[in-house]
Design a protein around this motif. Sequence first.
Motif, PDB file in Angstrom:
ATOM      1  N   UNK A   1       0.837  -1.206   0.000  1.00  0.00           N
ATOM      2  CA  UNK A   1       0.000   0.000   0.000  1.00  0.00           C
ATOM      3  C   UNK A   1       0.871   1.254   0.000  1.00  0.00           C
ATOM      4  N   UNK A   2       0.576   2.147  -0.940  1.00  0.00           N
ATOM      5  CA  UNK A   2       1.221   3.458  -0.993  1.00  0.00           C
ATOM      6  C   UNK A   2       0.138   4.500  -0.726  1.00  0.00           C
ATOM      7  N   UNK A   3       0.305   5.222   0.346  1.00  0.00           N
ATOM      8  CA  UNK A   3      -0.663   6.235   0.758  1.00  0.00           C
ATOM      9  C   UNK A   3      -0.113   7.618   0.444  1.00  0.00           C
ATOM     10  N   UNK A   4      -0.966   8.482  -0.082  1.00  0.00           N
ATOM     11  CA  UNK A   4      -0.567   9.878  -0.224  1.00  0.00           C
ATOM     12  C   UNK A   4      -1.498  10.754   0.599  1.00  0.00           C
ATOM     13  N   UNK A   5      -0.885  11.677   1.306  1.00  0.00           N
ATOM     14  CA  UNK A   5      -1.627  12.639   2.127  1.00  0.00           C
ATOM     15  C   UNK A   5      -0.808  13.924   2.135  1.00  0.00           C
ATOM     16  N   UNK A   6      -1.203  14.867   2.962  1.00  0.00           N
ATOM     17  CA  UNK A   6      -0.453  16.112   3.086  1.00  0.00           C
ATOM     18  C   UNK A   6       0.388  16.087   4.350  1.00  0.00           C
ATOM     19  N   UNK A   7       1.414  16.932   4.374  1.00  0.00           N
ATOM     20  CA  UNK A   7       2.186  17.151   5.588  1.00  0.00           C
ATOM     21  C   UNK A   7       2.390  18.651   5.751  1.00  0.00           C
ATOM     22  N   UNK A   8       2.855  19.061   6.911  1.00  0.00           N
ATOM     23  CA  UNK A   8       3.030  20.486   7.178  1.00  0.00           C
ATOM     24  C   UNK A   8       4.209  21.057   6.391  1.00  0.00           C
ATOM     25  N   UNK A   9       3.944  22.122   5.646  1.00  0.00           N
ATOM     26  CA  UNK A   9       5.020  22.929   5.066  1.00  0.00           C
ATOM     27  C   UNK A   9       5.469  23.868   6.177  1.00  0.00           C
ATOM     28  N   UNK A  10       6.747  23.835   6.516  1.00  0.00           N
ATOM     29  CA  UNK A  10       7.186  24.466   7.769  1.00  0.00           C
ATOM     30  C   UNK A  10       8.044  25.715   7.589  1.00  0.00           C
ATOM     31  N   UNK A  11       8.097  26.264   6.362  1.00  0.00           N
ATOM     32  CA  UNK A  11       8.919  27.462   6.181  1.00  0.00           C
ATOM     33  C   UNK A  11       8.118  28.750   6.363  1.00  0.00           C
TER      34      UNK A  11
END
Length: 356
Positions: free
Chosen positions: A230-240
């Motif tokens: 299984x390959x999951x795609x989601x979002x993560x925090x852009x921290x700049x």
Amino acid sequence: MDKKSKSFLEKYLNNASPTGFESSGQEIWLDYVKPYIDEYFTDTYGTVVGVINPSADYKVVIEAHADEISWFVNYINDDGYIYVQRNGGSDHQIAPSKRVNIHTDNGIVKGVFGWPAIHVRSKENEEKPTLKNIIVDVGCESKEEVEKLGIHVGSVMTFDDELLELNKNYWAGRALDNRMGGFMIAEVARRLKENGKQLPFGLYIVNAVQEEVGLRGAQMIAQRIKPDLAIVTDVCHETTSPLYDRIQSGLQKAGKGPVLTYGPAVHNNVLKLIIEAAEKAKIPFQRAAASRATGTDTDAFAYSNEGVASALISLPLKYMHTTVETVHKDDVENVIKLIYEFLLKVKNGQDFRYIK
């Protein structure tokens, strides 16, 4: 991005799909992917799965989640003001002055989150927005008048915001978390079909429901499909952008490529193959580390059945769980490319076990 992709993206992102009420968005998604799959099925709660090579024994999942955060009507007072409860991780601090769509059996009812003027708020001890004091005004003067509009306790509401382009390079709007993921996996299916790629395994393109309330849709569908990978795609925090703590959250920058996460649920051999695919295709990528859980549907797939080799490919996202979630167009394209290139490297029956 061609006109067909852009039209789908705008239609899909502008549609409301609150957790538990995803069906209209799922129909839009399914209509788009139908030409690129062999068959599809749905489950009881609305997860949609497009399948390529359904007769194959070896099963590979690429997955995103379809639901967005929203609000429930929780209480209507005698003066017709509506108090709310979260449906998912909705942010009470951004609510004041926002417009909302309340979804009823009679159609959309418009409302606004009201808030006292700055002139009358105490400067010494200013009250801040909480679930106890934010209210929705639908222009009614009594509870009975509100109810005549078709609004009742349990009615769901979403913010009234749509997708927009920022300076040609960015997309911004509500619910990019994670319907942008649904867009990306649909584009992978389209490219496989249009490029004439024949996969030696069964590919299950999964658009899951109810992630925002605890990965529920992924848990259900993982038990049904019983995938090998299984390959999951989601979002993560852009921290700049300002106010993010990079020491705590790491460094992930928009425009610098997909983010690959390390953590217990992420299978190292799968991750290694993803990195090999990225390097071979010259796709830029970034790295992140997850303490214990990833907080995404990756966890649901990895720990389902007897354990599923799983990995997470994330899209850097600014301003998560607001109405102005923002992503770089290059990152969207590179997530699509990376999943596509990875699938072309997977062998039928590939065994990812650490010890054989």
